[in-house]
Write an enzyme that holds these catalytic residues in place. Structure first.
Site, PDB file in Angstrom:
ATOM      1  N   PRO A   1       0.849  -1.200   0.000  1.00  0.00           N
ATOM      2  CA  PRO A   1       0.000   0.000   0.000  1.00  0.00           C
ATOM      3  C   PRO A   1       0.879   1.244   0.000  1.00  0.00           C
ATOM      4  O   PRO A   1       1.728   1.408   0.865  1.00  0.00           O
ATOM      5  CB  PRO A   1      -0.811  -0.135   1.297  1.00  0.00           C
ATOM      6  CG  PRO A   1      -0.021  -1.060   2.164  1.00  0.00           C
ATOM      7  CD  PRO A   1       0.726  -1.974   1.247  1.00  0.00           C
TER       8      PRO A   1
ATOM      9  N   GLN B   1      -6.567  -1.242   2.996  1.00  0.00           N
ATOM     10  CA  GLN B   1      -5.805  -0.952   4.216  1.00  0.00           C
ATOM     11  C   GLN B   1      -6.393   0.283   4.891  1.00  0.00           C
ATOM     12  O   GLN B   1      -6.645   1.290   4.237  1.00  0.00           O
ATOM     13  CB  GLN B   1      -4.325  -0.704   3.935  1.00  0.00           C
ATOM     14  CG  GLN B   1      -3.513  -0.605   5.227  1.00  0.00           C
ATOM     15  CD  GLN B   1      -2.076  -0.192   5.014  1.00  0.00           C
ATOM     16  OE1 GLN B   1      -1.796   0.919   4.569  1.00  0.00           O
ATOM     17  NE2 GLN B   1      -1.148  -1.081   5.333  1.00  0.00           N
TER      18      GLN B   1
ATOM     19  N   CYS C   1       2.685   3.072  10.026  1.00  0.00           N
ATOM     20  CA  CYS C   1       2.872   4.413   9.468  1.00  0.00           C
ATOM     21  C   CYS C   1       3.667   5.277  10.450  1.00  0.00           C
ATOM     22  O   CYS C   1       3.245   5.474  11.592  1.00  0.00           O
ATOM     23  CB  CYS C   1       1.526   5.068   9.176  1.00  0.00           C
ATOM     24  SG  CYS C   1       1.674   6.726   8.466  1.00  0.00           S
TER      25      CYS C   1
ATOM     26  N   HIS D   1       7.689  -4.745   8.266  1.00  0.00           N
ATOM     27  CA  HIS D   1       8.666  -3.869   7.618  1.00  0.00           C
ATOM     28  C   HIS D   1       9.908  -3.837   8.511  1.00  0.00           C
ATOM     29  O   HIS D   1       9.802  -3.489   9.687  1.00  0.00           O
ATOM     30  CB  HIS D   1       8.074  -2.469   7.443  1.00  0.00           C
ATOM     31  CG  HIS D   1       8.965  -1.531   6.685  1.00  0.00           C
ATOM     32  ND1 HIS D   1       8.596  -0.243   6.371  1.00  0.00           N
ATOM     33  CD2 HIS D   1      10.205  -1.682   6.174  1.00  0.00           C
ATOM     34  CE1 HIS D   1       9.559   0.351   5.699  1.00  0.00           C
ATOM     35  NE2 HIS D   1      10.562  -0.508   5.579  1.00  0.00           N
TER      36      HIS D   1
ATOM     37  N   ALA E   1       7.678  -2.191  -2.255  1.00  0.00           N
ATOM     38  CA  ALA E   1       7.130  -0.838  -2.122  1.00  0.00           C
ATOM     39  C   ALA E   1       7.869   0.128  -3.044  1.00  0.00           C
ATOM     40  O   ALA E   1       7.544   0.258  -4.216  1.00  0.00           O
ATOM     41  CB  ALA E   1       7.209  -0.389  -0.662  1.00  0.00           C
TER      42      ALA E   1
END
Length: 755
Positions: free
Chosen positions: A352, A426, A458, A539, A620
């Protein structure tokens, strides 16, 4: 200190006998300072003296110390030439603008990918002359960037937009309407000239058979004619493309532009006015509120766990435990009833991506081999409130509703590839009730969802301060409560999470969080519920690290090993207290684990699968810079795309953008803006054909380089004016009010007024 006595009358400055060191001082000078030792070869002698010393030969050997030093310098130079410079892309010398070793021969400054990811959620920056003044509140995302406007000077009334000249619809505003009703005047005075790109033919009309923006289309000349009416008057009418109108309809129901998950105006109005019904979420949230308001009715979980360990419980203790169990309602749909999903080596995942992860770009990546896609991160509260801009992020293309092209091998029990999809949504939330309500709304209004992913990674300050995104990494109990609640109301749609290593550098917490998400916390273990997450994506960076340094795949491997043990022998690892009811486990009892970070080639992809033992890898920034990385993964080799092939991908993106946002002035401006957003990453690509060493690395920045032809040099330019030039190849000159500011740069573009 004593010395030998000099003869009487001798000149003390011209001693007959040499001075001797005191016998009680060791000779340590040579050992302590070997560089001060004077050798015969180091004396200040001329070449003639050396020739005399070596018998007239001029091939006398160099001193050993000098030979070692010279040979070492040669070896060092060769090693430096052959090895990669850290952080600098190894470009062949013939393609460098500046000679190797010069002052200007250094890698470009790293781009601020933090800003690129966070600009959509950062507060607007105020200039010095507006500080202290009252300013109207900005709404929506990207409030810190001004893109100007791309629209007609005077717009055409919607009652005339798709109708023949002499038979328009009735305008509800009549004479008070502020838009143009005279079609010929609009086409002559207010609408900009038609574009000549794409052969002057409207891409939407060519694909779908008709253009949904009608007379406002910048290619309207390709689908309009002037016919003579019965009374002799000339009438302008719109035409249809017979080649596309007669084409077979797709099995998946979609709009004329091929999009899915478009909610109706009525549904959005009901959300805005709080009339939309969410019975499951309301029941669950009411229970959550009751539990939080009456802590005295809750028994300490540690005490309950201790009670569970006692073999000789008394009747009173058993009754207390039963009373506490009774306070928890059973979810109407258990995780085992979810649709079975699959992640594997055959399913590379497109991450995303904020702003860049739009529908045309996802569609481009799917055509290049991406098997799974996600929407851009949407905030839960705007979705609940029915904001149009946030619901636009949920739109998918019909090719994303198709199942992954590769089936698992060997066959996974109960997995039906025909029922699977590519597209998942998401969301981000900071409160359990918001996430739970959003999950029910999404599964009700968006029938084409593979899964709902909760963003817990995030790093952007504005999101973090609200308690959403990576802030949930430090609130593991709340995170578990959110995931469990979303599972309760999401019908057959599985729930997944995306996390980071932790919030602080050198203090990773993901391993404990993964264990909690898989096995469940104390509460879940006591009541035999176990975890409720279908897949976890990690991540390999912390929030503090953002996008700097390299992802830690060793830590990702540790977490992957934990989930592998759970999937293989969870029953053996769990004691009697931690054993969970199999009905509460994810579909099939398996939790998938996906790694994320610095995947830029098929070599990176295969290495992460084999070394980290993850089920799949999420790509990504690597996809933004090189979308055909999915094609490389599928074919297992590097693809040296020519400049012409890369420009063809730009053209394909533009076509998809026009189909998504329209071919009118506003749609072309939107397509141009998102094309430039993508080019602000794509220019970083350095063709593999001009690299000295492989594989290429995502974190490397190239020194100034020139391509193998002018077009390749243009595509690699970091000058935003060149990006504008590329966009004009397909979209014509930009509107005089168009502005562009890259997310990771402070420079901006304002086109000069035409004329």
């Amino acid at each position: 200190m004593s010395y030998e006595t000099q003869p009487s009358g001798a000149n003390p400055l011209d001693p007959v006998q040499p001075l001797r060191s005191p016998p009680n001082i060791p000779d340590i000078e040579k050992a302590a300072h070997p560089q001060n030792t004077v050798l015969d070869e180091d004396s200040a002698v001329t070449k003639a003296e050396k020739l005399e010393r070596h018998g007239g030969r001029d091939d006398f050997p160099e001193p050993e110390v000098k030979r070692i030093k010279v040979e070492h310098s040669i070896d060092e130079e060769a090693r430096t030439r052959n090895e990669r410079r850290k952080g600098v892309a190894p470009i062949k010398p013939e393609y460098l603008v500046h000679p190797p070793g010069s002052e200007r021969d250094r890698g470009a400054a790293p781009q601020d990918d933090d800003a690129a990811e966070g600009a959509a959620h950062e507060p607007s920056r105020q200039s010095s002359d507006t500080r202290g003044k009252r300013k109207e509140k900005s709404r929506g995302q990207n409030t810190s960037r001004n893109f100007g406007s791309s629209k007609d000077e005077v717009g055409l009334c919607s009652s005339r937009m798709t109708r023949p000249e002499f038979s328009p619809s009735e305008c509800p505003y009549g004479e008070k309407c502020r838009f143009e009703h005279d079609l010929r005047k609009y086409l002559k005075d207010w609408k900009r000239e038609d574009l000549t790109t794409f052969g002057g033919i409207c891409p939407i009309w060519k694909t779908n058979g008709r253009c949904n923006v009608g007379w406002k289309c910048r290619f309207v000349g390709s689908h309009m004619v002037e016919r003579e009416a019965e009374d002799g008057r000339k009438e302008l009418i719109l035409t249809e493309n017979p080649d596309s109108i007669g084409s077979p309809k797709p099995e998946v129901k979609s709009t004329s532009s091929g999009t899915l998950n478009d909610i109706s105006v009525q549904a959005r109005t009901d959300l805005t006015k709080r009339r939309f019904k969410t019975p499951k979420a309301d029941t669950y949230n009411k229970w959550l509120e009751t539990q939080s308001q009456k802590p005295e009715e809750q028994k300490d979980y540690q005490a309950i766990k201790k009670d569970a360990d006692l073999e000789d419980d008394v009747d009173g203790q058993k009754q207390d435990k039963e009373d506490n169990r009774a306070r928890y309602i059973s979810p109407p749909i258990l995780p085992s009833e979810k649709r079975r999903i699959y992640f594997g080596p055959e399913t590379p995942v497109l991450a995303p991506l904020t702003t860049q992860g739009n529908l045309p770009f996802r569609r481009l990546c799917v055509n290049l081999g991406a098997q799974l896609t996600y929407s851009e991160m949407a905030m839960s509260l705007p979705l609940i409130q029915g904001q149009k801009s946030e619901w636009a992020l949920m739109r998918a293309h019909k090719i994303e509703a198709a199942p992954p092209s590769s089936s698992p091998s060997p066959i996974i029990q109960d997995y039906d590839n025909a029922r699977d999809l590519k597209f998942g949504a998401q969301i981000a939330a900071n409160k359990p009730w918001q996430a739970v309500k959003t999950a029910e709304i999404l599964t009700t209004l968006c029938p084409h969802l593979r899964l709902i992913d909760l963003n817990c990674g995030c790093p952007i300050d504005l999101v973090y301060r609200t308690g959403a995104g990576s802030a949930l990494l430090d609130s593991q109990a709340k995170l578990e409560k959110i995931v469990r609640g979303m599972n309760t109301v999401s019908n057959d749609v599985p729930i997944t999470v995306k996390i980071r290593m932790g919030t602080k550098d050198n203090r990773p917490t993901a391993l404990k969080l993964v264990e909690r998400l898989v096995y469940g916390g104390e509460e879940a273990q006591v009541y035999g519920r176990g975890g409720s997450v279908a897949a976890i994506t990690l991540h390999g960076r912390s929030r503090q690290q953002r996008y700097t340094k390299s992802a830690d795949w060793e830590y990702i491997a540790e977490c992957a090993a934990l989930i592998k043990r759970f999937n293989e022998n969870g029953d053996e690892l769990a004691d009697t207290v931690r054993e969970a009811d199999l009905r509460t486990q994810p579909a099939g009892g398996k939790v998938y684990f996906i790694g994320n970070g610095d995947c830029y080639s098929h070599v990176d992809y295969q290495r992460h699968l084999s070394e980290a033992k993850v089920d799949s890898v999420m790509v990504a920034r690597g996809a933004l810079i090189k979308p055909w990385v999915f094609e490389e993964i599928e074919k297992g080799q590097y693809l040296d795309k020519s400049a012409t092939e890369r420009l063809a991908l730009v053209e394909q993106f533009v076509r998809y953008g026009l189909e998504t946002w329209g071919s009118d002035e506003m749609g072309i401006g939107t397509t141009r803006r998102f094309l430039l957003e993508w080019l602000s990453f794509a220019y970083r690509y350095v063709p593999v054909g001009i690299l000295e060493h492989l594989p290429p690395k995502l974190q490397d920045r190239p020194p100034a380089w020139r391509g193998r032809n002018e077009l390749e040099t243009l595509l690699g330019s970091d000058n935003y004016k060149d990006w504008i030039k590329i966009s004009e190849m397909f979209l014509g000159p930009a509107h005089n009010n168009f502005r562009f500011e890259p997310k990771h740069k402070s420079n901006s573009y304002e086109i000069e007024a035409e004329g």
